[in-house]
Write an enzyme that holds these catalytic residues in place. Structure first.
Site, PDB file in Angstrom:
ATOM      1  N   ASP A  93      39.616  55.652 -41.643  1.00  0.00           N
ATOM      2  CA  ASP A  93      39.549  54.428 -40.851  1.00  0.00           C
ATOM      3  C   ASP A  93      38.363  54.520 -39.895  1.00  0.00           C
ATOM      4  OD1 ASP A  93      40.320  56.068 -38.785  1.00  0.00           O
ATOM      5  OD2 ASP A  93      42.352  55.282 -38.652  1.00  0.00           O
ATOM      6  N   GLY A  96      38.499  52.305 -34.771  1.00  0.00           N
ATOM      7  CA  GLY A  96      38.641  51.143 -33.899  1.00  0.00           C
ATOM      8  C   GLY A  96      40.029  50.986 -33.317  1.00  0.00           C
ATOM      9  N   ASP A 267      48.962  51.953 -45.624  1.00  0.00           N
ATOM     10  CA  ASP A 267      49.027  53.266 -44.963  1.00  0.00           C
ATOM     11  C   ASP A 267      49.871  53.138 -43.708  1.00  0.00           C
ATOM     12  OD1 ASP A 267      47.285  53.854 -42.215  1.00  0.00           O
ATOM     13  OD2 ASP A 267      46.736  51.995 -43.233  1.00  0.00           O
ATOM     14  N   CYS A 305      67.919  60.862 -54.956  1.00  0.00           N
ATOM     15  CA  CYS A 305      66.545  61.355 -54.847  1.00  0.00           C
ATOM     16  C   CYS A 305      66.412  62.707 -55.549  1.00  0.00           C
ATOM     17  CB  CYS A 305      66.162  61.492 -53.376  1.00  0.00           C
ATOM     18  SG  CYS A 305      64.478  62.084 -53.101  1.00  0.00           S
ATOM     19  N   CYS A 307      63.637  64.721 -55.047  1.00  0.00           N
ATOM     20  CA  CYS A 307      62.559  65.455 -54.394  1.00  0.00           C
ATOM     21  C   CYS A 307      62.973  66.905 -54.133  1.00  0.00           C
ATOM     22  CB  CYS A 307      62.149  64.773 -53.085  1.00  0.00           C
ATOM     23  SG  CYS A 307      63.228  65.079 -51.673  1.00  0.00           S
ATOM     24  N   CYS A 310      65.839  67.241 -51.517  1.00  0.00           N
ATOM     25  CA  CYS A 310      67.178  66.830 -51.937  1.00  0.00           C
ATOM     26  C   CYS A 310      67.751  67.712 -53.043  1.00  0.00           C
ATOM     27  CB  CYS A 310      67.141  65.365 -52.372  1.00  0.00           C
ATOM     28  SG  CYS A 310      66.891  64.219 -50.988  1.00  0.00           S
ATOM     29  N   HIS A 336      60.635  64.703 -47.821  1.00  0.00           N
ATOM     30  CA  HIS A 336      61.529  63.689 -48.388  1.00  0.00           C
ATOM     31  C   HIS A 336      61.015  62.271 -48.119  1.00  0.00           C
ATOM     32  CE1 HIS A 336      65.089  61.379 -49.428  1.00  0.00           C
ATOM     33  NE2 HIS A 336      64.939  60.774 -48.267  1.00  0.00           N
TER      34      HIS A 336
END
Length: 377
Positions: A93, A96, A267, A305, A307, A310, A336
């Site tokens: 970015d 700003g 984002d 989930c 992941c 989990c 997670h």
């Protein structure tokens, strides 16, 4: 062009876009969520872990990297990709938003912004030219033009003056950008909550033919229905053949609603920030694992989930780690939350491919509890 947007399909049910963003460091499947690596790291996560959860791109912060370790040092290290050991795309970015959030520590002029470092109070200055110098040194795939992000609420006259300055700064950014052969510069459409000003900003910026366009100045405290209203009339003003980026948005409901309105990139620090406080995103809604009721809950954060967190650790264990101030607990909740949003975007892309994104949204919201009381994040 340095980056190209490839439209794969438009959802017949919603109008959402399925696409690919081709960059010097790889392809980004869109719509995409970008984890935020403010200081050249996504907090508590390694690049290898981000790859394991299939993050296509991360975001770095120009303001923070300018303050430390300094863009000159990163350039000497071979650029931000090499410095942080990340070989996939990076977006930086402009700095700003961070500068303008220092409302009591900065002074805006036509030339740029004078401000004091939040670290030590040193007086510093960033202009459009300086923002380009910093980002050129960082070597990100996608750079952002230096803009002014007006607060909400703000008077029409102030927002008009602000967006016109942002347009002039965007032109200066284009002129001073020196790596256009390998770094793409996106412009940021401003205009607050005023339709006529959003139209003016979009017309002015699209006439300069940037390779991509962001929508800034949203998710700054306004009600979400107002944000969606602004998107409804702003997104159609942007070129269909170029990527569209909604800045600072990361709640599951906003990712879905933004995708439906034709946004390609998002984002936000939300998933990592709330993870540090023990708040997690699950298929059933928000779960605060620090709460006492999970002290003897030996199930996963989210039974749906798959992941790493989990599959291997219980709510009770994670709660124990967080209450004991163990860093591993924050790593587990962060992993997670990021996995949850990246999986959500994979599901969104699949739903677009199958022309059922509105149905997917309704099912997700019903399970997440968003229809009842708009609880969320």
């Amino acid at each position: 062009m340095t980056i190209t947007y490839e439209l794969i399909k438009t959802c017949k049910q919603s109008g959402a876009r399925l696409g690919r963003l081709h960059t010097p460091h790889g392809v980004i499947e869109t719509p995409a969520f970008m984890p935020v690596g403010t200081q050249a790291t996504v907090k508590t996560m390694s690049p290898e872990e981000l790859k394991a959860m299939d993050a296509h791109i991360v975001l770095g912060n120009t303001y923070h990297l300018f303050l430390r370790p300094g863009h000159e040092l990163i350039e000497r290290a071979g650029g931000l990709h090499k410095f942080m050991n990340w070989d996939r795309p990076i977006l930086t970015d402009s700095g700003g938003f961070q500068v303008f959030s220092l409302s009591n520590m900065r002074k805006i002029t036509e030339e740029g912004v004078e401000f004091r470092s939040h670290l030590n109070g040193d007086k510093l200055f960033i202009s459009p030219e300086k923002a380009m110098e910093i980002q050129n040194a960082l070597g990100s795939d996608i750079m952002m033009a230096f803009d002014e992000c007006p607060p909400h609420p703000a008077e029409h006259s102030y927002v008009k003056q602000s967006l016109e300055r942002t347009t002039r700064w965007a032109e200066r950014c284009l002129k001073s950008h020196r790596n256009s052969d390998r770094q793409a510069l996106f412009a940021i459409v401003q205009g607050g909550m005023y339709e006529d000003l959003r139209k003016q900003s979009a017309m002015d910026l699209t006439s300069m033919d940037f390779p991509g366009y962001a929508i800034g100045g949203l998710s700054v405290g306004e009600p979400k229905p107002l944000m969606y209203e602004v998107l409804d009339y702003t997104v159609p003003l942007l070129p269909a053949a170029k990527p569209r980026y909604l800045m600072g948005v990361g709640s599951p409901d906003a990712l879905l609603e933004g995708s439906i309105r034709g946004i390609d990139m998002f984002d936000c620090v939300l998933p990592t920030r709330i993870a540090r406080n023990g708040t997690t995103m699950t298929s059933g809604g928000r779960l605060v694992v620090r709460n006492a009721k999970y002290a003897e809950d030996f199930g996963p954060l989210d039974p749906q989930c798959d992941c790493y967190t989990c599959k291997n650790y219980s709510r009770a264990y994670i709660r124990h780690l967080l209450r004991a101030n163990e860093t591993f607990g924050i790593r587990l909740t962060t992993y997670h939350n990021l996995h949850f949003l990246l999986q959500l975007m994979r599901d969104v892309r699949q739903a677009i491919a199958e022309d059922r994104l509105l149905d997917f949204r309704d099912q997700f919201f019903a399970q997440y509890g968003l229809f009842d009381n708009e609880k969320g994040f």
